[in-house]
Enzyme design. Structure first.
Site, PDB file in Angstrom:
ATOM      1  CG  ASP A   1      11.600  -0.410  12.089  1.00  0.00           C
ATOM      2  OD1 ASP A   1      12.790  -0.695  12.353  1.00  0.00           O
ATOM      3  OD2 ASP A   1      11.185  -0.254  10.926  1.00  0.00           O
TER       4      ASP A   1
ATOM      5  CB  THR B   1       9.828   2.306   2.899  1.00  0.00           C
ATOM      6  OG1 THR B   1       8.787   3.234   3.262  1.00  0.00           O
ATOM      7  CG2 THR B   1      10.666   2.904   1.795  1.00  0.00           C
TER       8      THR B   1
END
Length: 250
Positions: A102, A125
């Site tokens: 990512d 997160t």
């Protein structure tokens, strides 16, 4: 038509591409499985020709989504992996597999979006910070707990009461709940400022600052440097990688 998926630690983002950049982005919490509302949306889709994904959410959720795509359209889930180089982009990690896909895709997209050096902050997160020079050289990055994880760890390790609260625009607070809420945002904002200034000294010109991830908008009041929010940055990078593969084949 291509279905693009960004499987994060908590959320799954998806969009369709008809040969151009991703369209409308939908976001669901996956909980390590396939959310029912995701399946309901997919039932209404025309069959895509390919399903491509970035996955940092774990093998179980990828396997579950793969079963769904095979059941709906007879298509396997094509998982993209981090590469040491992609065009002019080169990552700093000596072992590409240790650099989150990512983060890599966010750099791919950022390098296409802006011509100058750029600091990419992904506030999910975890909160990740990556510095990229204008010529595509990745200098490296840093990782902090994300906003909610920072708050949860503080509350779990202390006797501070769990008071639901959102920070104001003030940089400090006059009560415990808002102080915890503001502190997590200000910590990420302060590190972004520090890295932005270091990158500016490195390049002798103001860099770009791109925010992405689920908490990107919440970070704006804590930012001391001009920032641009790009919610679909990873999906844009995914599209660029798949387009680049098609060009290579062509």
């Amino acid at each position: 038509m291509m279905l693009l998926l960004d499987i994060g630690n908590t959320n799954l983002r998806w969009a369709l591409s008809d040969g151009g950049p991703p369209g409308e982005v939908r976001v669901v919490r996956h909980g390590g499985a396939v959310p029912i509302d995701l399946l309901a949306d997919w039932e209404l889709l025309d069959a895509p020709e390919r399903v491509v994904a970035s996955n940092v959410g774990g093998a179980s959720v990828a396997a579950a989504i793969g079963r769904a795509t095979r059941a709906y359209w007879g298509l396997d889930l094509d998982l993209v992996q981090t590469r040491a180089r992609f065009g002019a982009l080169s990552i700093a990690y000596p072992e590409p597999g240790r650099f989150g896909v990512d983060r890599w895709l966010a750099l791919v997209a950022a390098h296409r979006l802006v011509p100058e050096a750029v600091l990419v902050v992904d506030a999910g997160t975890a909160a990740t910070f990556d510095l990229l020079l204008a010529d595509g050289r990745h200098l490296g990055g840093l990782i902090l707990p994300g906003v909610e994880m920072m708050r949860a760890s503080l509350l779990a390790g202390t006797l501070i009461p769990r008071i639901a609260s959102e920070p104001t625009d003030e940089p400090w607070a006059a009560d415990t709940g808002p102080a915890v809420a503001a502190g997590s945002l200000q910590a990420i904002g302060a590190l972004a400022t520090r890295l932005y200034d270091r990158l500016e000294r490195e390049t002798q010109t103001p860099p770009a600052l791109i925010l992405t991830g689920g908490d990107a908008e919440r970070l704006i009041p804590a930012m001391d440097r001009p920032a641009r929010v790009v919610p679909d940055l990873v999906l844009r990078g995914l599209f660029e990688v798949v387009s680049g593969e098609a060009s290579d084949i062509g």
